[in-house]
Design a protein around this motif. Structure first.
Motif, PDB file in Angstrom:
ATOM      1  N   VAL A 300       0.830  -1.235   0.015  1.00  0.00           N
ATOM      2  CA  VAL A 300      -0.074  -0.017   0.088  1.00  0.00           C
ATOM      3  C   VAL A 300       0.950   1.266   0.009  1.00  0.00           C
ATOM      4  CG1 VAL A 300      -1.572   1.244   1.461  1.00  0.00           C
ATOM      5  CG2 VAL A 300      -1.957  -1.245   0.869  1.00  0.00           C
ATOM      6  N   VAL A 301       1.859   1.265   0.821  1.00  0.00           N
ATOM      7  CA  VAL A 301       2.843   2.340   0.991  1.00  0.00           C
ATOM      8  C   VAL A 301       3.447   2.807  -0.301  1.00  0.00           C
ATOM      9  CG1 VAL A 301       4.777   3.353   2.024  1.00  0.00           C
ATOM     10  CG2 VAL A 301       2.958   2.341   3.434  1.00  0.00           C
ATOM     11  N   THR A 302       3.979   1.565  -0.946  1.00  0.00           N
ATOM     12  CA  THR A 302       4.674   1.763  -2.279  1.00  0.00           C
ATOM     13  C   THR A 302       3.829   2.262  -3.354  1.00  0.00           C
ATOM     14  OG1 THR A 302       6.356  -0.131  -1.364  1.00  0.00           O
ATOM     15  CG2 THR A 302       6.458   0.738  -3.681  1.00  0.00           C
ATOM     16  N   GLY A 303       2.649   1.522  -3.308  1.00  0.00           N
ATOM     17  CA  GLY A 303       1.633   1.751  -4.490  1.00  0.00           C
ATOM     18  C   GLY A 303       1.157   3.273  -4.508  1.00  0.00           C
ATOM     19  N   LEU A 304       0.814   3.808  -3.175  1.00  0.00           N
ATOM     20  CA  LEU A 304       0.464   5.140  -3.128  1.00  0.00           C
ATOM     21  C   LEU A 304       1.538   6.182  -3.489  1.00  0.00           C
ATOM     22  CD1 LEU A 304      -1.612   5.202   0.295  1.00  0.00           C
ATOM     23  CD2 LEU A 304      -2.564   5.142  -2.284  1.00  0.00           C
ATOM     24  N   ALA A 305       2.612   5.924  -3.071  1.00  0.00           N
ATOM     25  CA  ALA A 305       3.626   6.845  -3.274  1.00  0.00           C
ATOM     26  C   ALA A 305       4.032   6.860  -4.718  1.00  0.00           C
ATOM     27  CB  ALA A 305       5.138   6.366  -2.534  1.00  0.00           C
ATOM     28  N   LEU A 306       4.307   5.838  -5.347  1.00  0.00           N
ATOM     29  CA  LEU A 306       4.724   5.575  -6.844  1.00  0.00           C
ATOM     30  C   LEU A 306       3.471   6.139  -7.845  1.00  0.00           C
ATOM     31  CD1 LEU A 306       6.856   2.208  -7.291  1.00  0.00           C
ATOM     32  CD2 LEU A 306       7.497   4.572  -7.723  1.00  0.00           C
ATOM     33  N   GLY A 307       2.139   5.541  -7.348  1.00  0.00           N
ATOM     34  CA  GLY A 307       1.151   6.233  -7.893  1.00  0.00           C
ATOM     35  C   GLY A 307       1.195   7.685  -8.150  1.00  0.00           C
ATOM     36  N   VAL A 319      11.220  14.077  -4.852  1.00  0.00           N
ATOM     37  CA  VAL A 319      12.290  13.229  -4.157  1.00  0.00           C
ATOM     38  C   VAL A 319      11.409  12.933  -2.794  1.00  0.00           C
ATOM     39  CG1 VAL A 319      14.180  13.604  -2.488  1.00  0.00           C
ATOM     40  CG2 VAL A 319      13.920  14.809  -4.709  1.00  0.00           C
ATOM     41  N   VAL A 320      10.602  13.503  -2.279  1.00  0.00           N
ATOM     42  CA  VAL A 320       9.978  12.861  -0.972  1.00  0.00           C
ATOM     43  C   VAL A 320       9.259  11.619  -1.302  1.00  0.00           C
ATOM     44  CG1 VAL A 320       8.023  13.443   0.926  1.00  0.00           C
ATOM     45  CG2 VAL A 320       9.858  15.055   0.352  1.00  0.00           C
ATOM     46  N   LEU A 321       8.277  11.480  -2.311  1.00  0.00           N
ATOM     47  CA  LEU A 321       7.763  10.392  -2.638  1.00  0.00           C
ATOM     48  C   LEU A 321       8.531   9.131  -2.960  1.00  0.00           C
ATOM     49  CD1 LEU A 321       4.736  12.005  -4.944  1.00  0.00           C
ATOM     50  CD2 LEU A 321       4.612  10.974  -2.647  1.00  0.00           C
ATOM     51  N   SER A 322       9.783   9.442  -3.692  1.00  0.00           N
ATOM     52  CA  SER A 322      10.917   8.498  -3.794  1.00  0.00           C
ATOM     53  C   SER A 322      11.109   7.792  -2.530  1.00  0.00           C
ATOM     54  CB  SER A 322      12.028   9.129  -4.801  1.00  0.00           C
ATOM     55  OG  SER A 322      11.495   9.505  -5.962  1.00  0.00           O
ATOM     56  N   ALA A 384       0.799   6.389 -16.478  1.00  0.00           N
ATOM     57  CA  ALA A 384       1.783   5.409 -16.423  1.00  0.00           C
ATOM     58  C   ALA A 384       2.065   4.888 -14.812  1.00  0.00           C
ATOM     59  CB  ALA A 384       2.910   5.623 -17.109  1.00  0.00           C
ATOM     60  N   PHE A 385       2.564   6.187 -14.283  1.00  0.00           N
ATOM     61  CA  PHE A 385       2.618   5.762 -12.796  1.00  0.00           C
ATOM     62  C   PHE A 385       1.454   5.484 -11.883  1.00  0.00           C
ATOM     63  CE2 PHE A 385       6.324   8.254 -13.802  1.00  0.00           C
ATOM     64  CZ  PHE A 385       7.409   7.606 -13.054  1.00  0.00           C
ATOM     65  N   ALA A 386       0.015   5.752 -12.219  1.00  0.00           N
ATOM     66  CA  ALA A 386      -1.065   5.679 -11.587  1.00  0.00           C
ATOM     67  C   ALA A 386      -1.363   4.136 -11.855  1.00  0.00           C
ATOM     68  CB  ALA A 386      -2.275   6.425 -12.314  1.00  0.00           C
ATOM     69  N   ALA A 387      -1.118   3.566 -13.367  1.00  0.00           N
ATOM     70  CA  ALA A 387      -1.396   2.095 -13.327  1.00  0.00           C
ATOM     71  C   ALA A 387      -0.358   1.484 -12.474  1.00  0.00           C
ATOM     72  CB  ALA A 387      -1.050   1.841 -14.934  1.00  0.00           C
ATOM     73  N   THR A 388       0.856   1.701 -12.329  1.00  0.00           N
ATOM     74  CA  THR A 388       1.797   1.192 -11.507  1.00  0.00           C
ATOM     75  C   THR A 388       1.335   0.883 -10.215  1.00  0.00           C
ATOM     76  OG1 THR A 388       3.795   1.864 -13.146  1.00  0.00           O
ATOM     77  CG2 THR A 388       4.002   1.159 -10.746  1.00  0.00           C
ATOM     78  N   GLY A 389       0.876   2.211  -9.289  1.00  0.00           N
ATOM     79  CA  GLY A 389       0.292   2.212  -8.311  1.00  0.00           C
ATOM     80  C   GLY A 389      -0.802   1.362  -7.993  1.00  0.00           C
ATOM     81  N   ALA A 390      -1.779   1.299  -9.073  1.00  0.00           N
ATOM     82  CA  ALA A 390      -2.672   0.578  -8.919  1.00  0.00           C
ATOM     83  C   ALA A 390      -2.521  -1.137  -8.946  1.00  0.00           C
ATOM     84  CB  ALA A 390      -3.801   0.785 -10.219  1.00  0.00           C
ATOM     85  N   ILE A 391      -1.423  -1.454  -9.600  1.00  0.00           N
ATOM     86  CA  ILE A 391      -1.420  -2.829  -9.689  1.00  0.00           C
ATOM     87  C   ILE A 391      -0.576  -3.167  -8.221  1.00  0.00           C
ATOM     88  CG2 ILE A 391       0.682  -4.253 -10.516  1.00  0.00           C
ATOM     89  CD1 ILE A 391       0.207  -2.950 -13.273  1.00  0.00           C
TER      90      ILE A 391
END
Length: 421
Positions: A300-307, A319-322, A384-391
């Protein structure tokens, strides 16, 4: 099937896990992992430049990087079979030596096609020692210390991966071929140390003259919902953290944030910082709170941040999201690997099962950049990043629905005032 109950102390909280003394064999594996990761970092910065020195374009130079992952993926089932048939130690040492030979050969490549061939052969050796190393850790780690062992192994690789590029950049000053020779020599030393100091694990039933336990099959593992959920989360993790993060973040920094390569490099570096911070305690939490809550939290944490990365418009937030995404990845990986180790258990060789788990990660790492890159081209980086977060979030739901808690801790005996149990 009811979930296994965790031991609880007088306060009602999960009982603290006792300090686990690592077997000597695991310490040997950690040392070898550091050398391997350090050496990989030595050649990573110079490999594309070395390929480009043969007068090929950017795409061809990039293929040199991709062929390593491709051969890892296609040879993973064979690595699992070899591990089950020959034993973990033999396959591990053989894999490291194959990578050493292929890396040394790269230093003497006379054209692009030779370099491509030698690098591809290195991927075969890489998947051999990766699968066998995972199998060794499963067999050697104490059941209630698997989270900490997985965390220590990941932290060792991370440390070597951070230091390696720095040393590689310095060695490149002596010539682009030098890092390959140094890495090859280091791998030979690592293989020798493992061959001498590491014993082949024996099955629990194999030391008293009885028949050894047969290797676990993939079909058996797939009957467990936790293993199926782990394959889904491994694919998502490969897609996001090993694929999209490495390929799209540098492009996003330049195209959307109008920042230079230094900003992209900073984002990748702080991801590693967040990852390292989480690894300092995530393994211990996986051995006390359980595997499942840590896996779900990490996803969940990784998905929300990358999304959210694709919707940033300034460098500080980027940088913070990374950092947050790296932190989430550090929560996920040790717990996920410990859960798979729980499914396999100490008594059986799990080479084929672990190879399939690795293949799921590699498949995500290969498909992620291609499909997310296509979304970025057709729609936007935000999509692209939203799809990654959704996965990643969907894989968390899969864990919530089908994954069971695999950590089983024996209840601790209560001490009477006179010291007796």
């Amino acid at each position: 099937m009811p979930l296994p109950r965790l031991a609880r102390g007088a306060s009602g909280r999960p009982a603290a896990a006792p300090r686990v003394r690592l077997p000597r064999e695991i310490k040997v594996l950690l040392a070898a992992a550091f050398v391997i990761a350090l050496g990989y970092g030595l050649v990573a910065p110079v490999l594309p430049q070395f390929a480009a020195s043969f007068d090929v374009g950017v795409a061809a130079a990039s293929v040199i990087v991709s062929v390593f992952a491709f051969t890892r993926l296609i040879f993973a089932p064979t690595s699992g079979s070899l591990t089950a048939r020959l034993g973990e130690r033999k396959v591990y040492v053989s894999g490291v030596l194959i990578v050493a030979l292929s890396t040394g050969a790269c230093a003497f490549a006379q054209n692009y096609w030779q370099l491509l061939l030698y690098r591809g052969l290195g991927g075969i050796g890489s998947t051999m020692f990766t699968v066998s190393a995972m199998a060794l850790l499963v067999r050697l780690a104490p059941p209630d210390g698997r989270g900490r062992v997985s965390s220590a192994y990941a932290g060792t690789f991370l440390m070597g991966g951070i230091l390696g590029p720095v040393a590689g950049g310095l060695l490149a000053g002596w010539g682009l071929r030098v890092p390959f020779l140094v890495y090859a020599a280091a791998l030979v030393v690592a293989a020798a140390v493992v061959a001498v100091m590491l014993r082949e694990p024996r099955n629990a039933a194999g030391g008293d003259g009885t028949a050894a336990s047969p290797p676990m099959t993939v079909r058996e593992a797939l009957a467990d919902g936790t293993y199926r959920a782990s394959l889904v989360s491994a694919f998502a993790n490969g897609w996001a953290t090993f694929g999209v993060r490495m390929s799209l973040i540098p492009l996003f920094a330049g195209a959307v944030l109008l920042a230079g390569p230094s900003t992209a490099g900073l984002a990748l570096a702080v991801f590693a910082v967040g990852n390292a911070a989480a690894l300092t305690f995530s393994g211990r939490l996986a051995d006390t709170l359980g595997r499942k809550p840590m896996v779900i939290t990490g996803l969940v944490v990784t998905g929300l941040a990358l999304g959210a990365v694709g919707f940033t418009d300034n460098v500080p937030l980027f940088v913070v999201l990374s950092v947050v995404a790296g932190f989430g990845s550090g929560l996920l990986n040790p717990s996920q690997q410990a859960a798979v180790a729980d499914v396999v258990g100490n008594e059986r060789n799990g080479g084929k099962v672990l190879a399939t788990f690795q293949m799921a990660t590699d498949a995500g790492a290969i498909l992620g950049p291609v499909l997310a890159g296509a979304l970025a081209d057709r729609l936007s980086y935000g999509w692209a990043f939203a799809a990654t977060g959704a996965i990643l979030l969907v894989s968390a739901l899969v864990w919530l629905a089908f994954g069971r808690e695999t950590l089983i801790r024996e209840p601790q005996l209560q001490q009477r005032p006179d010291g007796t149990a």
